[in-house]
Design a protein around this motif. Structure first.
Motif, mmCIF file in Angstrom:
data_model
loop_
_atom_site.group_PDB
_atom_site.id
_atom_site.type_symbol
_atom_site.label_atom_id
_atom_site.label_comp_id
_atom_site.label_asym_id
_atom_site.label_seq_id
_atom_site.Cartn_x
_atom_site.Cartn_y
_atom_site.Cartn_z
ATOM 1 N N TYR A 1 -3.617 3.576 -2.065
ATOM 2 C CA TYR A 1 -3.477 2.731 -3.424
ATOM 3 C C TYR A 1 -2.746 1.340 -2.945
ATOM 4 O O TYR A 1 -1.841 1.260 -2.251
ATOM 5 C CB TYR A 1 -2.539 3.562 -4.280
ATOM 6 C CG TYR A 1 -3.204 4.635 -4.794
ATOM 7 C CD1 TYR A 1 -4.133 4.815 -5.607
ATOM 8 C CD2 TYR A 1 -2.426 5.859 -4.091
ATOM 9 C CE1 TYR A 1 -4.567 6.166 -6.018
ATOM 10 C CE2 TYR A 1 -2.952 7.150 -4.786
ATOM 11 C CZ TYR A 1 -3.951 7.311 -5.461
ATOM 12 O OH TYR A 1 -4.645 8.619 -6.018
ATOM 13 N N GLU A 2 -3.393 0.385 -3.285
ATOM 14 C CA GLU A 2 -3.012 -1.139 -3.054
ATOM 15 C C GLU A 2 -2.588 -1.695 -4.533
ATOM 16 O O GLU A 2 -3.343 -1.831 -5.480
ATOM 17 C CB GLU A 2 -4.005 -1.898 -2.368
ATOM 18 C CG GLU A 2 -3.622 -3.282 -2.125
ATOM 19 C CD GLU A 2 -4.599 -4.120 -1.534
ATOM 20 O OE1 GLU A 2 -4.408 -5.361 -1.384
ATOM 21 O OE2 GLU A 2 -6.056 -3.543 -1.272
ATOM 22 N N ASP B 1 -1.816 4.737 2.144
ATOM 23 C CA ASP B 1 -2.978 4.306 2.853
ATOM 24 C C ASP B 1 -4.167 4.459 1.688
ATOM 25 O O ASP B 1 -5.254 4.409 2.292
ATOM 26 C CB ASP B 1 -3.334 4.690 4.145
ATOM 27 C CG ASP B 1 -2.322 4.236 5.076
ATOM 28 O OD1 ASP B 1 -1.694 3.326 5.072
ATOM 29 O OD2 ASP B 1 -2.228 5.325 6.087
ATOM 30 N N ARG C 1 0.914 -1.289 0.120
ATOM 31 C CA ARG C 1 -0.085 -0.001 0.115
ATOM 32 C C ARG C 1 0.751 1.379 0.020
ATOM 33 O O ARG C 1 2.039 1.349 0.713
ATOM 34 C CB ARG C 1 -0.998 0.039 1.354
ATOM 35 C CG ARG C 1 -2.091 -0.994 1.223
ATOM 36 C CD ARG C 1 -3.037 -0.899 2.223
ATOM 37 N NE ARG C 1 -4.239 -1.676 2.139
ATOM 38 C CZ ARG C 1 -5.296 -1.979 2.848
ATOM 39 N NH1 ARG C 1 -5.528 -0.785 3.490
ATOM 40 N NH2 ARG C 1 -6.281 -2.814 2.631
#
Length: 466
Positions: free
Chosen positions: A13-14, A11, A8
């Motif tokens: 974009y994964e 907090d 990530r």
């Protein structure tokens, strides 16, 4: 550092997977957690470019690319959503494009069919790229891409639209060149671009070299691209002339702008009526780095067990389906419908017989009167001698008239010689009653027929009533 699936960034974009890696950065597919998991593309500037004397230059180029993409608004150019820095590494969030680049498509075509792109596909794709270049070169100041090649041209699925990506080498026309870095890709970059003097015709050369590669299947040589007909003799001469002029090493021979090259394609419309401007709509293609989806499980059709008579093991017992319940049917007898018998009363039957007898009598009388001859005068024999036409005399014999009535018959019997009492009576009876016998026989026949008919009707009546 390279990113892994599940990492990530900020907090938000994964990371899903790595897509590709270029000279300046790597591209990843990620999900935007703040926008419902929207698919995005994240470009990461390579770490080794952030070190040394050239770190400032690469950082400025990366920031310029972000500014270009945020400013540009064209359907053939991806949009930039966000940019950030994590642990000194620069990231840019862009629109995710589903599709394959033209270099991948060419490899697939050569593997499957052994043939490169067709003329209609080449012209359709070329028109879309020229439309993008006209937009870029029309900016103030003009924006040069400087890295047009099949790998940077993505065919979006399922729309089929061509999207131009990787603006890492892009710059404004009046911006001074950094000659200490490689400018573009060898084979697709003209001499003036390698010398640090790129202009609009440099992008035209790169597009011509890309078309040459797609139509022949051969990677263009550096600064010496051979004529198309040397590699593909069966190509249409008009298309070959446009490609050769676009990738000419002489600036004076090359198209002066993307607009002029587009006009050259428009002149081919009467000769190539099958070419359309609208892109092809394609079905989405599976990603090569992902495992293929599982095949749908199709239940096997029920089969009867096969027994191996050579096996010593007992065969599995057969399951006999239950016998469906028997449905008892009730037989219903339907009485036969009798036709109503003709009913005649005794008076009606007697009246019919009397009527038939009367008709028979009248018919017999009519026949008798009709056959009764009319009394005619007896021809008289003249006593005057008749002169014969010849000398031989001819005597005229007068026939004796037959009796035509009872009185005349009796007179004839009296005038004839009496050969016997009974014979005379027999002759008189024969001459008198032969017509009467005929009449009586006819009447008796009709009466007998009437009686027979009555008996038949009576028999039918008795049979139907029973």
């Amino acid at each position: 550092m390279s990113l892994e699936a599940g990492d990530r960034l900020g907090d938000r974009y994964e990371v899903v997977r790595a897509i590709t890696s270029g000279g300046m950065g790597s591209i990843y597919e990620a999900r935007d957690l703040q926008n419902g998991g929207q698919r995005v593309a994240i470009k990461q500037l390579l770490e080794h470019l952030m070190e040394g004397e050239q770190a400032a230059m690469f950082r400025s180029k990366f920031e310029a690319e972000i500014a270009f993409l945020r400013r540009l608004q064209h359907p053939g150019i991806p949009r930039a959503y966000d940019s950030f820095v994590v642990n000194g590494v620069y990231y840019m969030v862009m629109e995710f494009i589903v599709g394959r680049n033209l270099e991948q498509e060419l490899e697939e075509r050569l593997q499957l069919t052994g043939q490169p792109f067709g003329v209609d596909q080449i012209i359709r794709d070329c028109r879309q790229v020229l439309d993008i270049l006209i937009y870029l070169h029309g900016q103030t100041p003009p924006l040069l891409h400087r890295d047009i090649k099949p790998a940077n041209l993505i065919r979006e699925h399922p729309s089929g639209r061509i999207r131009l990506v990787d603006f890492g080498m892009a710059r404004l026309l009046n911006e001074p060149n950094a000659t200490q870095t490689q400018l573009g890709t060898l084979g697709y970059s003209p001499l003036e671009q390698l010398q640090g003097k790129a202009e609009q015709r440099s992008d035209v050369y790169a597009l011509g070299a890309s078309l040459h590669h797609l139509v022949t299947g051969v990677v263009p040589t550096v600064l010496n691209i051979p004529p198309v007909h040397n590699l593909k003799p069966d190509l249409d001469p008009a298309i070959a002339a446009i490609i050769d002029r676009a990738c000419s090493s002489e600036l004076n021979i090359r198209f002066s702008s993307a607009k002029e090259m587009l006009r050259g394609l428009d002149e081919l419309r009467p000769h190539l009526p099958m070419i359309t401007d609208s892109p092809l709509k394609l079905q989405p293609l599976p990603r090569l780095d992902e495992p293929p989806p599982p095949r749908p499980v199709v239940p096997a059709a029920p089969m009867e067990p096969v027994h191996d008579f050579g096996d010593d093991l007992p065969a599995a017992p057969l399951e006999i389906p239950p016998t469906p319940p028997r449905v008892e049917s009730e037989t219903v007898s339907v009485p036969a419908v009798k036709r109503p018998a003709a009913q005649f009363s005794l008076g009606q039957q007697l009246a019919a017989i009397a009527l038939l007898a009367a008709l028979a009598f009248l018919f017999g009388m009519g026949v008798g009167n009709k056959n009764e001859p009319v009394a005619t005068a007896t021809p008289k024999v003249s006593n005057t001698p008749v002169e014969a036409p010849t000398a031989v005399p001819i005597s005229v014999v007068t026939p004796t008239p037959r009796p035509t009535s009872v009185a005349s018959g009796c007179q004839a019997l009296r005038s004839r010689p009496r050969y016997g009492r009974w014979s005379a009576h027999l002759r008189a009876f024969a001459s008198l009653s032969w017509r009467t016998c005929c009449h009586a026989s006819f009447t008796w026949g009709l009466g007998s027929s009437a009686v027979a008919g009555f008996l038949s009707l009576r028999k039918i009546e008795l049979a139907t009533s029973s």
